[in-house]
Design an enzyme around this catalytic site. Sequence first.
Site, mmCIF file in Angstrom:
data_model
loop_
_atom_site.group_PDB
_atom_site.id
_atom_site.type_symbol
_atom_site.label_atom_id
_atom_site.label_comp_id
_atom_site.label_asym_id
_atom_site.label_seq_id
_atom_site.Cartn_x
_atom_site.Cartn_y
_atom_site.Cartn_z
ATOM 1 N N PRO A 106 0.783 -1.239 0.000
ATOM 2 C CA PRO A 106 0.000 0.000 0.000
ATOM 3 C C PRO A 106 0.813 1.286 0.000
ATOM 4 C CG PRO A 106 0.064 -0.896 2.200
ATOM 5 C CD PRO A 106 0.766 -1.901 1.338
ATOM 6 N N GLU A 127 2.477 -1.213 -8.826
ATOM 7 C CA GLU A 127 1.619 -2.240 -8.234
ATOM 8 C C GLU A 127 0.888 -2.974 -9.357
ATOM 9 O OE1 GLU A 127 -0.388 -4.871 -6.261
ATOM 10 O OE2 GLU A 127 1.159 -3.645 -5.302
ATOM 11 N N CYS A 225 8.014 -10.498 4.369
ATOM 12 C CA CYS A 225 7.529 -10.497 5.756
ATOM 13 C C CYS A 225 7.296 -11.944 6.188
ATOM 14 C CB CYS A 225 6.289 -9.641 5.914
ATOM 15 S SG CYS A 225 4.890 -10.133 4.888
#
Length: 448
Positions: A106, A127, A225
């Site tokens: 984001p 994106e 992540c």
Amino acid sequence: MLPDSFISSMRTQLGSETDAFLKALEEEPQVSIRTNTKTAIDTHSLTPVPWHPHGYYLDSRPSFTLDPLFHAGCYYVQEASSMFLYQILQQYVKKDSVILDLCAAPGGKSTLISEYIGEDGLLVSNEVVRQRAFILSENIQKWGNENTVVTYNQPKDIAERLPGSFDCVLVDAPCSGEGMFRKDPQSIEEWSGQNVKMCAERQRDILRCAWKTLHCGGVLIYSTCTYNACEDEENAQWIIRELGGELLPVAYGKTWGIKETTGLHFYPHRTKGEGFYIVAFRKNYTETSKSPFISKKDKERKPKEPTAFQKQAAEWLIAPERWSIVEDDRFLQACPLRYEQQVQILHKLLICISAGFGVGEVRGRNLFPQHSLAMAKHFRKDALPSAELSLQQALSYLRCESLSIPDIPTGAVCMTYKGEPIGFVKNIGSHCNNLYPKEWRIRKQIDC
């Protein structure tokens, strides 16, 4: 409940630290923000994030939606571990670089990069999912740096159209999300060993494309992540073995709790933050393809005489001589003058959602400011009349409700909260037309 196979893999990875790691996953996640240099947020009572000069931990999670300063881009809610990107940029990437953030939504890392390069560099923030690209564009505009072009393209298309074009490429890859387990229980349900392997394969496809866009001497930063070696260390070794990447050593504070392997790991029992992995490489071999980007030292061009609307828009900007103001149909956009030709090339070769920032919109014979002007760091705040709003008024404005504000001039007026611009209204006398973007409005029920 954590999958047994995940626990087993973590025991192999962490050994005697595993129980402490599993206990940490049961604790509340850390809340952290990164403040924007365009404003002065009171941070004296907050605990600093040690690896970023503007990162801070919060004691609890407030309702950010109900804080107008959040919507004004005065700070970004960002996971602390991921702010470590700043350290690699500082050690290996010059501020006048042209950078590609390939999987950017984001926008946390893109806003960090844009802050780092400032007025000297150019960021292409990409994106692949259209809806997420618009969310990315919203966050970029709110942050207020005018050095970013937001694009919506597949990595392979960028690789084919812009080979050897970037000084630095960040691949914050879509991953199995193990590092988000305590923040997002849904990610636990979606996890599987098969999904880990699928993610690793997709990451390598993306990395191949990213490598092609780097010029010789450029820096590739890869992050996830997640914790597993399949998506982290094994992909790092693959970059070295298959792409010829030179692993770059990264300095870090020995008290920060980071675990170094082939790359750097952040674990919640060691650091104040969620799971994160990051590693950097240099591309050393000679590039055979020629970048469509021209040299940053552009040839001198005879400037065109600006239109009346361009002259008016320039009056709304700090240091207007630094900006190229383009009048396209009824909209006026500004981008850094030194990167004017690169931005034009990006418009020709890629699908661009936004570039620089919108300055104004022509309506009849008048020019009205666009919302992104209010967010921009180079908005000259004294160029237009303004009105300070209370918290209740500011939240009403952010819900796109009509306002009645006494004693303000007719025409475009900038709304401020605690001195920070949050957008514009058009005062027609009897009331004010709310010009806040409807797609950004607060939808949450508010009790004031």
